[in-house]
Design an enzyme around this catalytic site. Structure first.
Site, mmCIF file in Angstrom:
data_model
loop_
_atom_site.group_PDB
_atom_site.id
_atom_site.type_symbol
_atom_site.label_atom_id
_atom_site.label_comp_id
_atom_site.label_asym_id
_atom_site.label_seq_id
_atom_site.Cartn_x
_atom_site.Cartn_y
_atom_site.Cartn_z
ATOM 1 N N CYS A 1 41.426 37.275 41.184
ATOM 2 C CA CYS A 1 41.847 36.125 40.381
ATOM 3 C C CYS A 1 40.741 35.073 40.463
ATOM 4 C CB CYS A 1 43.143 35.570 40.976
ATOM 5 S SG CYS A 1 43.728 34.047 40.222
ATOM 6 N N CYS B 1 38.742 35.111 33.631
ATOM 7 C CA CYS B 1 40.101 35.170 34.182
ATOM 8 C C CYS B 1 40.476 36.643 34.127
ATOM 9 C CB CYS B 1 41.045 34.339 33.324
ATOM 10 S SG CYS B 1 42.804 34.633 33.678
HETATM 11 N N1 DGL Z 1 44.241 35.829 36.713
HETATM 12 C C1 DGL Z 1 43.894 34.539 37.126
HETATM 13 C C2 DGL Z 1 42.432 34.245 36.982
HETATM 14 O O1 DGL Z 1 41.634 35.162 37.062
HETATM 15 C C3 DGL Z 1 44.781 33.364 36.836
HETATM 16 C C4 DGL Z 1 45.663 33.368 35.663
HETATM 17 C C5 DGL Z 1 46.734 32.313 35.835
HETATM 18 O O2 DGL Z 1 47.670 32.579 36.577
HETATM 19 O O3 DGL Z 1 46.599 31.230 35.240
HETATM 20 O O4 DGL Z 1 42.014 33.137 36.830
#
Ligand code: DGL
Length: 253
Positions: free
Chosen positions: A75, A185
């Site tokens: 993430c 993301c």
């Molecule tokens: N998947 C996450 C990222 O790579 C965050 C997405 C979220 O929960 O806003 O930033």
């Protein structure tokens, strides 16, 4: 002595996004025990304050590290706000994070126009601002938060007419079409088809394969790789169990 090579590797995301990273790790490290946790009850992280995200990541990161020999923050948002603190608290433990793949995107073309899509939380971090500044010498960089895209992927609609419509509105004010997109993301690779429908057949850069390669390197360096005879496994967990069917679908498309 406790054999840490047999311990699992934990992968963590706010929800379904990290499944793309999990897929790469499965391919590269087929002998490892993998435990995935998506905090889907608290997603999207990108719309929360940095302090809130940090508390959630530290809570789950510390919980997962009780059993795991390594942690992958699958993430970008969690990495941007909490990786440094976790690494301080667990020196010597491999903690692999994600960073928007601006470097390969900028270097693969000459003076490209690069669109970076990420969460507002990631883009507002000083670390990201410095990264953007570094690559602006050789590229035009547009950084745009796309919170709706996280929600669409979490709802299982990453490849849908709704996502096409969302992207068309989000990107309507770009002065010209970009030459490449950085998916900053981990949810966004699951909207790759929609991005191609809206922006054409341009390169999309994400960090999943790079994170898996980094994990493999660090495990080898530290003598923590699973032994050659080991048989790998994957366990999926979510703070909202209703997300598990989506996780499975994204893991086995
Ligand atoms: N998947 C996450 C990222 O790579 C965050 C997405 C979220 O929960 O806003 O930033």
């Amino acid at each position: 002595m406790n054999d840490r090579t047999a311990a699992p590797i934990a992968l963590f995301d706010s929800g379904a996004g990290g499944i793309g990273v999990l897929r790469e790790v499965q391919k590269l490290l087929p002998r490892e025990q993998l435990v995935y946790f998506g905090d889907s009850r608290n997603a999207p992280y990108g719309e929360r304050s940095a302090q809130e995200v940090k508390e959630l990541v530290l809570f789950h990161g510390e919980r997962l590290l009780k059993n795991a020999k390594a942690l992958v923050l699958a993430c970008n948002t969690a990495t941007a706000v909490a990786a440094a603190t976790l690494r301080q608290r667990y020196p010597g433990v491999p903690i692999i994070g994600m960073e928007p793949a601006l470097r390969p995107a900028v270097h693969s073309l000459k003076n490209p126009k690069v669109l970076v899509l990420a969460t507002a939380a990631t883009l507002s971090q000083e670390k990201y601002r410095l990264l953007q500044k570094k690559y602006e010498k050789n590229a035009t960089v547009w950084s745009i938060p796309a919170p709706g895209l996280v929600r669409l992927v979490e709802a299982g609609h990453g490849d849908s007419p709704q996502t096409d419509a969302y992207l068309r509105t989000l990107l309507a004010d770009l002065p010209t079409p970009p030459d490449a997109v950085v998916l900053g993301c981990t949810h966004f690779p699951f909207a790759a088809n929609a991005l191609h429908r809206v922006l054409g057949d341009i390169p999309l850069w994400d960090g999943a394969a790079g994170a898996a390669a980094q994990l493999k390197r660090v495990l080898e360096q530290k003598g923590l790789s699973a032994s050659t005879g080991a048989v790998g496994s994957t366990v999926l967990n979510a703070s909202d169990p209703r997300s598990l069917p989506l996780f499975l679908r994204l893991l086995h498309p």
